[in-house]
Write a protein that holds these residues in place. Structure first.
Motif, PDB file in Angstrom:
ATOM      1  N   GLN A 125      39.217  36.993  55.895  1.00  0.00           N
ATOM      2  CA  GLN A 125      39.466  35.548  55.999  1.00  0.00           C
ATOM      3  C   GLN A 125      38.826  34.777  54.839  1.00  0.00           C
ATOM      4  O   GLN A 125      39.281  33.696  54.469  1.00  0.00           O
ATOM      5  CB  GLN A 125      38.935  35.007  57.332  1.00  0.00           C
ATOM      6  N   ASN A 126      37.777  35.355  54.268  1.00  0.00           N
ATOM      7  CA  ASN A 126      37.096  34.710  53.135  1.00  0.00           C
ATOM      8  C   ASN A 126      37.488  35.324  51.792  1.00  0.00           C
ATOM      9  O   ASN A 126      36.785  35.196  50.795  1.00  0.00           O
ATOM     10  CB  ASN A 126      35.582  34.781  53.334  1.00  0.00           C
ATOM     11  N   ASN A 127      38.655  35.977  51.796  1.00  0.00           N
ATOM     12  CA  ASN A 127      39.258  36.530  50.568  1.00  0.00           C
ATOM     13  C   ASN A 127      38.462  37.662  49.928  1.00  0.00           C
ATOM     14  O   ASN A 127      38.522  37.862  48.716  1.00  0.00           O
ATOM     15  CB  ASN A 127      39.518  35.415  49.535  1.00  0.00           C
ATOM     16  N   TYR A 128      37.701  38.392  50.746  1.00  0.00           N
ATOM     17  CA  TYR A 128      37.049  39.612  50.252  1.00  0.00           C
ATOM     18  C   TYR A 128      37.900  40.814  50.638  1.00  0.00           C
ATOM     19  O   TYR A 128      38.471  40.850  51.728  1.00  0.00           O
ATOM     20  CB  TYR A 128      35.640  39.765  50.864  1.00  0.00           C
ATOM     21  N   ILE A 129      37.973  41.775  49.728  1.00  0.00           N
ATOM     22  CA  ILE A 129      38.703  43.013  50.006  1.00  0.00           C
ATOM     23  C   ILE A 129      37.678  44.073  50.405  1.00  0.00           C
ATOM     24  O   ILE A 129      36.872  44.502  49.579  1.00  0.00           O
ATOM     25  CB  ILE A 129      39.502  43.471  48.768  1.00  0.00           C
ATOM     26  N   PRO A 130      37.674  44.489  51.670  1.00  0.00           N
ATOM     27  CA  PRO A 130      36.736  45.537  52.076  1.00  0.00           C
ATOM     28  C   PRO A 130      37.129  46.878  51.443  1.00  0.00           C
ATOM     29  O   PRO A 130      38.291  47.270  51.483  1.00  0.00           O
ATOM     30  CB  PRO A 130      36.901  45.597  53.604  1.00  0.00           C
ATOM     31  N   ILE A 131      36.149  47.537  50.832  1.00  0.00           N
ATOM     32  CA  ILE A 131      36.361  48.892  50.302  1.00  0.00           C
ATOM     33  C   ILE A 131      35.599  49.828  51.239  1.00  0.00           C
ATOM     34  O   ILE A 131      34.368  49.809  51.283  1.00  0.00           O
ATOM     35  CB  ILE A 131      35.817  49.035  48.867  1.00  0.00           C
ATOM     36  N   ILE A 132      36.337  50.608  51.992  1.00  0.00           N
ATOM     37  CA  ILE A 132      35.759  51.436  53.044  1.00  0.00           C
ATOM     38  C   ILE A 132      35.695  52.891  52.587  1.00  0.00           C
ATOM     39  O   ILE A 132      36.623  53.401  51.964  1.00  0.00           O
ATOM     40  CB  ILE A 132      36.626  51.329  54.323  1.00  0.00           C
ATOM     41  N   ASN A 133      34.599  53.544  52.905  1.00  0.00           N
ATOM     42  CA  ASN A 133      34.478  54.988  52.683  1.00  0.00           C
ATOM     43  C   ASN A 133      33.719  55.559  53.863  1.00  0.00           C
ATOM     44  O   ASN A 133      33.074  54.819  54.619  1.00  0.00           O
ATOM     45  CB  ASN A 133      33.758  55.294  51.361  1.00  0.00           C
ATOM     46  N   GLU A 134      33.807  56.861  54.023  1.00  0.00           N
ATOM     47  CA  GLU A 134      32.994  57.476  55.069  1.00  0.00           C
ATOM     48  C   GLU A 134      31.538  57.463  54.636  1.00  0.00           C
ATOM     49  O   GLU A 134      31.229  57.606  53.446  1.00  0.00           O
ATOM     50  CB  GLU A 134      33.436  58.919  55.343  1.00  0.00           C
ATOM     51  N   ASN A 135      30.662  57.284  55.587  1.00  0.00           N
ATOM     52  CA  ASN A 135      29.226  57.311  55.309  1.00  0.00           C
ATOM     53  C   ASN A 135      28.805  58.777  55.162  1.00  0.00           C
ATOM     54  O   ASN A 135      28.278  59.390  56.086  1.00  0.00           O
ATOM     55  CB  ASN A 135      28.464  56.619  56.447  1.00  0.00           C
ATOM     56  N   ASP A 136      29.032  59.327  53.975  1.00  0.00           N
ATOM     57  CA  ASP A 136      28.897  60.772  53.763  1.00  0.00           C
ATOM     58  C   ASP A 136      27.467  61.294  53.874  1.00  0.00           C
ATOM     59  O   ASP A 136      27.262  62.484  54.062  1.00  0.00           O
ATOM     60  CB  ASP A 136      29.436  61.157  52.376  1.00  0.00           C
TER      61      ASP A 136
END
Length: 254
Positions: A125-136
């Motif tokens: 909603q605040n125009n951030y793009i979440p970059i998700i990865n596994e917590n390796d």
């Protein structure tokens, strides 16, 4: 205002390195450029592999421990570098990014699931793009099992996205017969999911730990959630916009 189409884009290590031994800044630029072009109509969430591949560019770890622990250590070294590269490049295109590290156990607890949804919704909603990865560093499922395909599918389902795009190194899924005769032919649209399973010839990618089988399993997860999945050749430039315009062969699983 028209509601934006919510897209979860999963990018594997093979795509990010363009099948080399180094992360390709050019490929991340290509992704940023496309997202910038589509930002008026689409909102993006990215599930990105590549932490281990980045670390291997900088270090060679010596250890008597099992390989999985060495890879976890490499992921720990590589993850901040990976996010920094995303931040630097996306910023050039006027895009803001954030990091989210998830584990499969997070999807088993209702409180964790609510927290993921609420946090990512605030970011988007605040125009951030979440970059998700596994917590390796605490989990080994991606390292052992599947190049984030399953993580992408679970996240897509949890966030109720409109479209799940898996960027890989083929023009979608090929028919078994066409692979056997050496002339790969893309299955454009999948209606019979069971028949699709029969078509898959499993092979592992060079940097990733997935393969077409893990992509089919991921699509099975999103299909249960009524989310359409596209399997697209992420090595090509403009692979997202070209898929939207039907300019390239790719597989659509409804």
């Amino acid at each position: 205002m028209q509601k934006k189409k919510r897209i979860l884009l999963k990018i594997g290590s093979n795509t990010l390195t363009k099948e080399t031994n180094n992360i390709s800044r050019g490929k991340i630029e290509d992704v940023a450029n496309q997202i910038a072009k589509l930002q008026d109509t689409c909102e993006f969430i990215i599930v990105s592999s590549g932490a281990i591949a980045v670390a291997k560019q900088f270090v060679k770890l010596e250890s008597k421990h099992e390989e999985v622990f060495v890879k976890q250590a490499l992921a720990s070294i590589g993850q901040p570098h990976l996010i920094r590269i995303y931040q630097e490049i996306f910023r050039e295109y006027g895009l803001l990014t954030s990091q989210c590290l998830l584990s499969y156990s997070d999807f088993k607890k209702q409180e964790s699931k609510s927290n993921i949804v609420n946090t990512i919704n605030v970011l988007v909603q605040n125009n951030y793009i979440p970059i998700i990865n596994e917590n390796d560093t605490v989990a080994t499922d991606e390292i052992k099992f599947g190049d984030n395909d399953k993580l992408g599918a679970l996240t897509a389902s949890l966030l109720d996205v409109d479209l799940f795009i898996i960027a890989t190194n083929t023009n979608g899924i090929y028919t078994k017969a066409s692979i056997e005769n050496g002339k790969p032919e893309t299955i454009a649209e999948v209606d019979d999911f069971d028949e699709l399973r029969n078509q898959v010839v499993d092979s592992k990618s060079s940097h990733g730990t997935g393969g077409m089988q893990s992509k089919i399993e991921a699509a099975a997860v999103t299909r249960k959630a009524n989310i359409e999945t596209w399997i697209v050749n992420g090595l090509e430039d403009n692979f997202i916009t070209n898929a939207f315009d039907n300019k390239v062969p790719f597989t659509k699983i409804k």
